[in-house]
Design an enzyme around this catalytic site. Structure first.
Site, mmCIF file in Angstrom:
data_model
loop_
_atom_site.group_PDB
_atom_site.id
_atom_site.type_symbol
_atom_site.label_atom_id
_atom_site.label_comp_id
_atom_site.label_asym_id
_atom_site.label_seq_id
_atom_site.Cartn_x
_atom_site.Cartn_y
_atom_site.Cartn_z
ATOM 1 C CE LYS A 173 -2.808 2.765 2.923
ATOM 2 N NZ LYS A 173 -3.646 3.128 4.224
ATOM 3 N N GLY A 227 -8.283 9.010 9.543
ATOM 4 C CA GLY A 227 -8.505 8.975 10.853
ATOM 5 C C GLY A 227 -9.608 9.708 11.336
ATOM 6 C CB ALA A 277 -8.508 7.506 4.585
ATOM 7 N N GLY A 278 -11.535 7.668 5.829
ATOM 8 C CA GLY A 278 -12.694 8.720 5.937
ATOM 9 C C GLY A 278 -13.759 7.782 6.429
ATOM 10 C CG ASN A 308 -6.115 1.027 11.644
ATOM 11 O OD1 ASN A 308 -6.567 0.561 12.197
ATOM 12 N ND2 ASN A 308 -4.810 0.951 11.220
ATOM 13 C CB THR A 309 -9.177 5.439 12.818
ATOM 14 O OG1 THR A 309 -7.803 5.471 12.387
ATOM 15 C CG2 THR A 309 -9.417 6.037 13.959
#
Lengths: 66, 259
Positions: free
Chosen positions: B101, B162, B188-189, B210-211
């Site tokens: 990635k 995040g 992301a987002g 992830n977050t």
């Protein structure tokens, strides 16, 4: 002799190799990568790759990340 | 089984799960392993960092069954093409896989990609045989360039890394979807399960997060929610939604009403 290992000066024996350094550190070779003076050392070369005084070595592995 | 036939192919590998999960920010390695398992993810991201020389700390990989997952090492924290390429080479040596990635950041506050450095790094890595999945801007021109040079997918952001702001750019994502042929993965987002479903309903091939899982009050429950949301969003996309209409259209027959 002294080497710069992951940003820290570390004392290692004369005649050390990448393989002996990993053994000294109790690090299994399977899941790490080793860079010697900015060149990646293939795992198959660990035994025959000698270390010299002042060498800059990075040993990395995978950690949690996104 | 309809779902099983609907596989995702990236870099010649076939995946049944369209949810990709990061391994950072969990409370413990046990929690990481459990969340990954519940999420059903087959591709998991990891970062490349120096080993602890004192070996007092355990390693993430001690907790993860490497036969179950494709590791996707990232270049998080890299701000130049050179640093990102160096990190990918180390990752390949450590993991013996060509999947990466690729992220090259342009700014610490936004963590938005530096697309110029990203393209530069991607070109070098593809020439060296890497399977490159780039985290990129929601810009169709950049995505097309990444596809043209040989990236295996494009991974535009839905909102800053995040941030949990959700898919703030559905029209940009749609334009990307209409103009590139490689898998489009929103990276992301995402903040909640509905965000993941929205990304999938737009027609994205997958979602990477992830977050949203690791930072939830109950990461294990959120991992399951995300798994179901990605499946639901994908099915909804494939089923084809009804057109939006401004006025009502009765669901019950008008004939036979009592007099």
């Amino acid at each position: 002799m002294k080497i710069l290992l992951n940003g820290e000066f570390v004392e290692t024996a004369e005649g050390a190799t990448v393989a002996s350094l990993l053994q000294q550190l109790d690090i299994s070779r399977e899941r790490v990568a080793v860079e010697l003076n900015a060149d990646i050392i293939p795992k198959a070369h660990y035994e025959k790759q000698p270390l010299c005084d002042g060498d800059k070595i990075e040993i990395v592995h995978f950690v949690g990340g996104g | 089984m309809t779902q099983n036939a609907d596989t995702l192919i990236i870099g010649g590998r076939e995946f049944t799960s369209r949810l990709m999960v990061g391994t950072g920010k969990y409370a413990s390695f046990e929690q990481t392993a459990k969340a990954l398992e519940i999420s059903g993810a087959q591709i998991i991201t990891v970062a490349v960092r120096r080993v602890n020389l004192d070996r007092s700390k355990e390693s993430l990989l001690d907790y993860i069954d490497l036969k179950k997952y494709t590791l996707l090492p990232n270049t998080a924290g890299c701000y130049t093409a050179d640093d990102a390429v160096r990190t990918c080479r180390l990752a390949r040596e450590a993991g013996m896989s060509d999947f990466v990635k690729l992220e090259v950041l342009g700014d610490e506050k936004t963590l938005f990609p530096d697309n110029e450095e990203l393209l530069k790094a991607a070109k070098i890595l593809i020439a060296e045989g890497f399977t490159v999945l780039p985290y990129c801007s929601d810009d169709v021109i950049v995505c097309k360039k990444l596809e043209d040079i040989g990236c295996a997918a494009v991974m535009p952001l839905g909102a800053p890394i995040g941030s949990g702001l959700g898919i703030r750019n559905p029209y940009n994502i749609r334009i990307i979807l209409e103009n590139v042929s490689v898998p489009v993965i929103v990276d992301a987002g995402v903040g909640s399960a509905s965000d993941a479903a929205i990304a999938m309903e737009l027609g994205c091939a997958g979602v990477l997060m992830n977050t949203a899982i690791a930072g939830a009050q109950d990461p294990i429950a959120m991992a399951e929610a995300m798994k179901l949301a990605v499946i639901a969003g994908r099915l909804s996309y494939k089923a084809g939604r009804i057109p939006r209409k401004l006025y009502a259209n009765a669901s019950s027959p008008l004939d036979g009403m009592i007099g």
